[in-house]
Design an enzyme around this catalytic site. Structure first.
Site, PDB file in Angstrom:
ATOM      1  N   THR A 136     121.869  28.411  -2.732  1.00 54.76           N
ATOM      2  CA  THR A 136     122.923  29.622  -1.868  1.00 54.76           C
ATOM      3  C   THR A 136     123.212  30.832  -2.370  1.00 54.76           C
ATOM      4  O   THR A 136     122.626  31.845  -1.243  1.00 54.76           O
ATOM      5  CB  THR A 136     124.117  29.247  -2.499  1.00 54.76           C
ATOM      6  OG1 THR A 136     123.490  27.737  -2.394  1.00 54.76           O
ATOM      7  CG2 THR A 136     125.734  29.253  -1.751  1.00 54.76           C
ATOM      8  N   GLN A 171     123.938  25.386   2.367  1.00 58.21           N
ATOM      9  CA  GLN A 171     124.609  26.219   1.992  1.00 58.21           C
ATOM     10  C   GLN A 171     124.271  27.306   3.211  1.00 58.21           C
ATOM     11  O   GLN A 171     123.085  27.894   2.794  1.00 58.21           O
ATOM     12  CB  GLN A 171     124.880  26.803   0.942  1.00 58.21           C
ATOM     13  CG  GLN A 171     125.721  25.203  -0.157  1.00 58.21           C
ATOM     14  CD  GLN A 171     124.671  24.359  -0.744  1.00 58.21           C
ATOM     15  OE1 GLN A 171     123.378  24.011   0.025  1.00 58.21           O
ATOM     16  NE2 GLN A 171     124.647  23.407  -1.574  1.00 58.21           N
ATOM     17  N   GLN A 193     128.767  26.838   5.850  1.00 61.60           N
ATOM     18  CA  GLN A 193     129.004  26.202   4.119  1.00 61.60           C
ATOM     19  C   GLN A 193     128.830  27.160   3.781  1.00 61.60           C
ATOM     20  O   GLN A 193     127.770  27.862   3.631  1.00 61.60           O
ATOM     21  CB  GLN A 193     128.242  24.959   4.025  1.00 61.60           C
ATOM     22  CG  GLN A 193     128.498  24.426   2.352  1.00 61.60           C
ATOM     23  CD  GLN A 193     127.626  22.885   2.447  1.00 61.60           C
ATOM     24  OE1 GLN A 193     126.790  22.329   3.316  1.00 61.60           O
ATOM     25  NE2 GLN A 193     127.662  23.095   1.228  1.00 61.60           N
ATOM     26  N   ASP A 194     129.826  27.114   2.717  1.00 60.94           N
ATOM     27  CA  ASP A 194     129.865  29.067   1.730  1.00 60.94           C
ATOM     28  C   ASP A 194     129.317  30.317   2.752  1.00 60.94           C
ATOM     29  O   ASP A 194     128.387  30.828   2.658  1.00 60.94           O
ATOM     30  CB  ASP A 194     128.517  28.379   0.664  1.00 60.94           C
ATOM     31  CG  ASP A 194     128.721  27.475  -0.565  1.00 60.94           C
ATOM     32  OD1 ASP A 194     129.896  26.931   0.070  1.00 60.94           O
ATOM     33  OD2 ASP A 194     127.787  27.261  -0.576  1.00 60.94           O
ATOM     34  N   ASP A 215     134.354  25.003   1.462  1.00 65.45           N
ATOM     35  CA  ASP A 215     134.265  26.180   0.263  1.00 65.45           C
ATOM     36  C   ASP A 215     133.544  27.415   0.970  1.00 65.45           C
ATOM     37  O   ASP A 215     132.709  28.347   0.210  1.00 65.45           O
ATOM     38  CB  ASP A 215     133.157  25.964  -0.635  1.00 65.45           C
ATOM     39  CG  ASP A 215     133.144  24.157  -1.125  1.00 65.45           C
ATOM     40  OD1 ASP A 215     134.250  23.175  -0.997  1.00 65.45           O
ATOM     41  OD2 ASP A 215     132.070  23.621  -1.714  1.00 65.45           O
ATOM     42  N   ARG A 271     139.040  23.598  -3.688  1.00 71.18           N
ATOM     43  CA  ARG A 271     137.996  22.874  -4.742  1.00 71.18           C
ATOM     44  C   ARG A 271     138.468  23.415  -5.944  1.00 71.18           C
ATOM     45  O   ARG A 271     137.448  24.225  -5.897  1.00 71.18           O
ATOM     46  CB  ARG A 271     137.491  22.099  -3.869  1.00 71.18           C
ATOM     47  CG  ARG A 271     137.095  21.323  -2.540  1.00 71.18           C
ATOM     48  CD  ARG A 271     136.182  20.571  -2.234  1.00 71.18           C
ATOM     49  NE  ARG A 271     134.825  21.319  -2.228  1.00 71.18           N
ATOM     50  CZ  ARG A 271     133.897  19.716  -1.934  1.00 71.18           C
ATOM     51  NH1 ARG A 271     133.754  19.049  -2.217  1.00 71.18           N
ATOM     52  NH2 ARG A 271     132.745  20.840  -2.204  1.00 71.18           N
ATOM     53  N   TRP A 273     135.737  23.942  -7.835  1.00 79.90           N
ATOM     54  CA  TRP A 273     134.845  24.518  -8.254  1.00 79.90           C
ATOM     55  C   TRP A 273     134.082  24.450  -9.824  1.00 79.90           C
ATOM     56  O   TRP A 273     133.396  24.374 -10.905  1.00 79.90           O
ATOM     57  CB  TRP A 273     134.074  25.479  -7.100  1.00 79.90           C
ATOM     58  CG  TRP A 273     132.322  25.438  -7.632  1.00 79.90           C
ATOM     59  CD1 TRP A 273     131.213  24.850  -8.523  1.00 79.90           C
ATOM     60  CD2 TRP A 273     131.840  26.906  -7.902  1.00 79.90           C
ATOM     61  NE1 TRP A 273     130.316  25.032  -7.717  1.00 79.90           N
ATOM     62  CE2 TRP A 273     129.738  26.797  -8.082  1.00 79.90           C
ATOM     63  CE3 TRP A 273     132.317  28.445  -7.339  1.00 79.90           C
ATOM     64  CZ2 TRP A 273     129.148  27.528  -7.713  1.00 79.90           C
ATOM     65  CZ3 TRP A 273     130.882  29.227  -7.194  1.00 79.90           C
ATOM     66  CH2 TRP A 273     129.556  29.156  -7.646  1.00 79.90           C
TER      67      TRP A 273
END
Length: 354
Positions: A136, A171, A193-194, A215, A271, A273
């Protein structure tokens, strides 16, 4: 005791080897620029506001100094100590950009977020130079590792499409900021995502647009988002934030003030993390896409005892606190106060003019 090497340098009565002297000079520079570490963060007093010089990027070599952003960054001194403004003319710049740790005081300014776009399409599973997946962190289209960075009126995009639910290795970071004292004004961050990896340091986002699915604002920065639009493109379920605060001693967290949360899908505000994850939404409009519970414990009930998730005077169909999880908070005026001004990120020290 004197050094046995004849190449030592005299400093404060102590002989130093070349390696020791080089390390001493480097540490002097680090202290000069300012520490990356509120209790963690030292005073950011060395920001360079006024440009020493400017560079122009244009896809037509006859109209600019360089045709790519990375070329302009590479042209700067290894240790950059003056404000350099890189003006990026309108166009789509298909390139992966990295600003190294010692190239501080860079401003990237486009001709408008809809006109100037930097894009690339790496994911966490994209093979790297040695054949191993990038991960990522290294998937970012644009990565900044040096302090006192500013971006204005430009789009950072990861072109990877929205992955199906449960997909592995998708990601795909559009922008990663891994340094202290960075500011973003009128920028767009586009991904799935991300999207925005707010990795570390104090950051200020003003009048920005951030789009993603899962996220899509994540990391362990200490960051204030003001007058920003946060837009979900989740096909089913998604989450706005995944804040990664891992210790009660860390002065990190995300605060959204006068923002708008819109889009598609069923959306968690955040969320957990990190076990001490900290996120606040204040004076923010929330569309009806927000899941009534609001927050997710990342599958670890113990985190419900240590996270700090709050709302303050939010509006919209998704802002009702009635269905929220018991371990989130409707903040009082006093509780909200530390999160809703530039003081949250020590902004008076380093955000001088806009």
């Amino acid at each position: 005791m004197k050094s046995s090497t004849s190449s030592g340098k005299q400093l404060s009565g102590v002989n130093m080897t070349r390696v020791e002297y080089s390390e001493h000079q480097f540490m002097k520079w680090v202290e000069f620029v300012g520490s990356l570490n509120h209790s963690q963060f030292k005073t950011a007093k060395n920001n360079r506001i006024f440009p020493s010089y400017s560079l122009i990027i244009d896809k037509n070599p006859a109209l600019g100094d360089f045709t790519s952003i990375q070329e302009a960054i590479d042209s700067l001194p290894t240790i950059n100590l003056v404000r350099v403004v890189i003006n990026v003319h309108a166009g789509i710049y298909t390139e992966k950009v990295t600003i190294p740790q010692l190239k501080s005081f860079i401003t990237i300014e486009g001709e408008g977020a809809d006109k100037t776009i930097v894009e690339w399409g790496d994911t966490a599973q994209t093979p790297g130079p040695k054949g191993q997946p990038l991960g990522t962190y290294a998937s970012a289209t644009f990565a900044v590792n040096a302090p006192y960075f500013i971006a204005k009126n430009i789009t950072f995009k990861n072109t990877t499409p929205v992955p199906p639910p449960g997909a592995i290795g998708k990601q795909a970071v559009a922008f990663r900021i891994s340094a202290d004292t960075a500011a973003f004004v009128g920028c767009k961050f586009l991904g799935a995502q991300d999207t925005l990896y707010d990795h570390s340091g104090r950051h200020y986002y003003k009048d920005c647009y951030i789009e993603g699915s899962v996220d899509f604002i994540f990391g362990n920065g200490l960051s204030l988002f003001e007058n920003c639009q946060v837009h979900a493109i989740a096909p089913v379920t998604g989450a706005v934030t995944a804040q990664g605060r891992s210790s009660i001693l860390e002065d990190t967290g995300f605060s959204f003030v006068n923002c708008r949360v819109t889009g598609s899908g069923a959306l968690y505000l955040g969320r957990a993390w990190g076990p001490f994850s900290r996120v606040v939404f204040a004076y923010t409009y929330m569309d009806n896409i927000i899941i009534p519970k609001g927050w997710h414990n990342w599958g670890d009930p113990s985190r419900e005892m240590t996270v700090f998730y709050g709302q303050y005077k939010c509006t919209g169909a998704g802002a009702s606190f009635a269905g929220r999880v018991s371990w989130s908070r409707e903040l009082t005026d006093e509780e909200a106060k530390p999160f809703i001004s530039l003081a949250f990120i020590d902004g008076s020290e380093w955000i001088k003019v806009w």
